[in-house]
Design an enzyme around this catalytic site. Structure first.
Site, PDB file in Angstrom:
ATOM      1  N   GLN A   1      16.683   0.740  -8.405  1.00  0.00           N
ATOM      2  CA  GLN A   1      15.928  -0.527  -8.140  1.00  0.00           C
ATOM      3  C   GLN A   1      14.942  -0.304  -7.018  1.00  0.00           C
ATOM      4  O   GLN A   1      14.297  -1.048  -6.984  1.00  0.00           O
ATOM      5  CB  GLN A   1      17.277  -1.335  -8.001  1.00  0.00           C
ATOM      6  CG  GLN A   1      16.744  -2.958  -8.144  1.00  0.00           C
ATOM      7  CD  GLN A   1      17.791  -3.791  -8.070  1.00  0.00           C
ATOM      8  OE1 GLN A   1      18.424  -3.890  -6.832  1.00  0.00           O
ATOM      9  NE2 GLN A   1      18.229  -4.693  -9.018  1.00  0.00           N
TER      10      GLN A   1
ATOM     11  N   ARG B   1       9.674  12.231 -12.575  1.00  0.00           N
ATOM     12  CA  ARG B   1      10.299  12.457 -11.416  1.00  0.00           C
ATOM     13  C   ARG B   1      11.863  12.224 -11.665  1.00  0.00           C
ATOM     14  O   ARG B   1      12.083  10.981 -11.681  1.00  0.00           O
ATOM     15  CB  ARG B   1       9.791  12.158 -10.353  1.00  0.00           C
ATOM     16  CG  ARG B   1      10.580  12.717  -9.088  1.00  0.00           C
ATOM     17  CD  ARG B   1      10.799  14.272  -8.967  1.00  0.00           C
ATOM     18  NE  ARG B   1      11.280  14.475  -7.656  1.00  0.00           N
ATOM     19  CZ  ARG B   1      11.857  15.841  -7.465  1.00  0.00           C
ATOM     20  NH1 ARG B   1      11.286  16.833  -8.163  1.00  0.00           N
ATOM     21  NH2 ARG B   1      12.649  16.205  -6.336  1.00  0.00           N
TER      22      ARG B   1
ATOM     23  N   GLU C   1     -19.808 -10.121   2.425  1.00  0.00           N
ATOM     24  CA  GLU C   1     -18.862  -8.990   3.303  1.00  0.00           C
ATOM     25  C   GLU C   1     -17.381  -8.791   2.916  1.00  0.00           C
ATOM     26  O   GLU C   1     -16.964  -7.834   2.502  1.00  0.00           O
ATOM     27  CB  GLU C   1     -19.602  -8.538   4.296  1.00  0.00           C
ATOM     28  CG  GLU C   1     -19.014  -7.325   4.875  1.00  0.00           C
ATOM     29  CD  GLU C   1     -19.830  -6.819   6.293  1.00  0.00           C
ATOM     30  OE1 GLU C   1     -20.908  -7.509   6.628  1.00  0.00           O
ATOM     31  OE2 GLU C   1     -19.197  -6.100   7.109  1.00  0.00           O
TER      32      GLU C   1
END
Ligand SMILES: Cc1cc2nc3c(=O)[nH]c(=O)nc-3n(C[C@H](O)[C@H](O)[C@H](O)COP(=O)(O)OP(=O)(O)OC[C@H]3O[C@@H](n4cnc5c(N)ncnc54)[C@H](O)[C@@H]3O)c2cc1C
Length: 396
Positions: free
Chosen positions: A283, A272, A246
């Site tokens: 940066q 963008r 799990e």
């Protein structure tokens, strides 16, 4: 050491991604808003074989080896935008089916695994209680032997899949009420529909909303003794020997989600423009993306290592504990970074990045919190009392 995927693994990965993109999570925004379990997508997963990936063919599964299963789950998480569906699949596999596979009798496997692979029987793992979270040995649900049956009483909380499930792996106390020894717990296979068993409430959640979550009430629920997993008193050792599956395989889908978020962020950084140039030229943005890639690759490495260890039938407790902490925390950082790179477009609902962040925040809690995992790790490394402190017995 060979880091190449085999041709079969590459095909499995490509086909799983194509399937997930084509058929799953189409209405995730609405399903998330309404906290709706995507039953049709669940059936599609069953038809594609997802629900039987690690299960032997004689029980209706696909018989994938552990490493290939890990790779397939990562691909599912990458291709499927519905993280809650992937989480529901993981609960079914690693909270329930794996207990049958590793500790079930031939009769138990033959009875339940085929319908689990077909998706008709949904599995869940019922451990947590109102007063027993990390401290599993304090659980109060009791199972009293009565002839050839056990009678269960108690309450389980925060159980993923519970409202939709038909089969629960339930950990209950067969020893003395206040006995915190590890042999005081036993594991049972409990089906819904038994008199006295009911889902007493459902929980609405911050994220992973398409995985239903409920509380289970056991009120004199009579379970046949043949539904005991392993022997009486072996519940805790069954749990600790199975939990490494799990804590690692359940997180493979999160690596896929990290890759999805990375790609969306690169695309946005390039498209963008602000201050006359793409924001990726700053940066501060570029480094966020570089860090996303570092986390992704390291998360993948540790998970594949666990997959390899399990394929070699080796214990992976230490590695799966590291994996659980690192992958779940990395996804939170990556989802947060993706929101930041997208600015307001990351914060509003439509592109789904805020949902990714909400979904990610559950990872450091379920399957044992990060703090408890760090305690377990320190104890595995020889730091005595790092987890349990003054209390007797470890958590999970
Ligand atoms: C999305 C989701 C799905 C879940 N699905 C299931 C499920 O299917 N089945 C199931 O049984 N449970 C499920 N759970 C419950 C989950 O296993 C528990 O939330 C988890 O074990 C922690 O228990 P708790 O929430 O009661 O926190 P607590 O144990 O009360 O812990 C609260 C805080 O104390 C800290 N803490 C506790 N003990 C220690 C310690 N010894 N050292 C350091 N810090 C400690 C924890 O790290 C945490 O920050 C789910 C939870 C979530 C969020």
């Amino acid at each position: 050491m060979d880091f190449e995927l085999t041709p079969e693994q590459r095909t499995l990965r490509a086909e799983t991604i194509a399937f997930a993109r084509r058929e799953l999570g189409k209405d995730i925004a609405e399903a998330d808003r309404d906290s709706r379990f995507p039953a049709e997508d669940w059936a599609r997963c069953a038809a594609f074989g997802v629900l039987g990936w690690p299960v032997p063919a004689r029980y209706g599964g696909r018989d994938l080896d552990p490493l290939s299963t890990m790779i397939a789950l990562e691909a599912l998480g990458y291709g499927c935008a519905d993280n809650g569906l992937v989480f529901a699949v993981n609960n079914h596999l690693w909270g329930c089916a794996i207990y049958l596979l590793t500790h079930g009798t031939e009769q138990q496997k033959a009875r339940y695994l085929p319908s689990m692979c077909e998706g008709r029987l949904i599995g869940a793992h019922a451990l947590s209680e109102p007063d027993a979270g990390s401290d599993i040995l304090s659980l109060r649900t009791t199972a009293r032997r009565d002839g050839d049956r056990y009678v269960l009483n108690g309450t389980k909380w925060f159980i993923s899949n519970a409202p939709a499930a038909g089969l629960f792996v339930v950990l209950a106390r067969t020893g003395h009420d206040h006995n915190r020894t590890q042999d005081s717990l036993s594991a049972f296979l409990v089906t819904t529909g038994l008199p006295g068993l009911h889902i007493s409430r459902t929980f609405t959640k911050m994220g992973l909303r398409t995985t239903p979550m409920g509380a289970i009430e056991f009120d004199d629920v009579s379970v046949p003794a043949e539904n005991l997993l392993g022997r009486e008193g072996a519940g805790y050792s069954i749990f600790t020997s199975t939990i490494e599956w799990e804590r690692s395989f359940m997180f493979a889908g999160q690596v896929g989600a990290m890759e999805r978020l990375l790609e969306a962020s690169i695309e946005h950084a390039n498209s963008r423009r602000q201050f006359g140039r793409p924001i990726g030229g700053f940066q501060a943005v570029a480094h966020r993306i570089a860090d996303m890639k570092i986390r992704l690759e390291l998360a993948r490495l540790i998970l594949y290592r666990v997959g390899w260890l399990k394929r070699e039938s080796r214990i992976a407790l230490l590695d799966s504990t590291i994996a659980k902490i690192f992958v779940s925390e990395s996804l939170v950082q990556t989802a947060m970074a993706a929101v930041e790179v997208h600015g307001a477009r990351g914060y509003v609902t439509d592109p789904g990045l805020e949902r990714e962040l909400r979904d990610a925040l559950g990872g450091p809690i379920f399957a044992g919190t990060s703090a408890v995992q760090r305690g377990i790790l320190a104890e595995l490394l020889g730091v005595r009392g790092a987890l349990s402190g003054e209390f007797s017995g470890p958590g999970w």
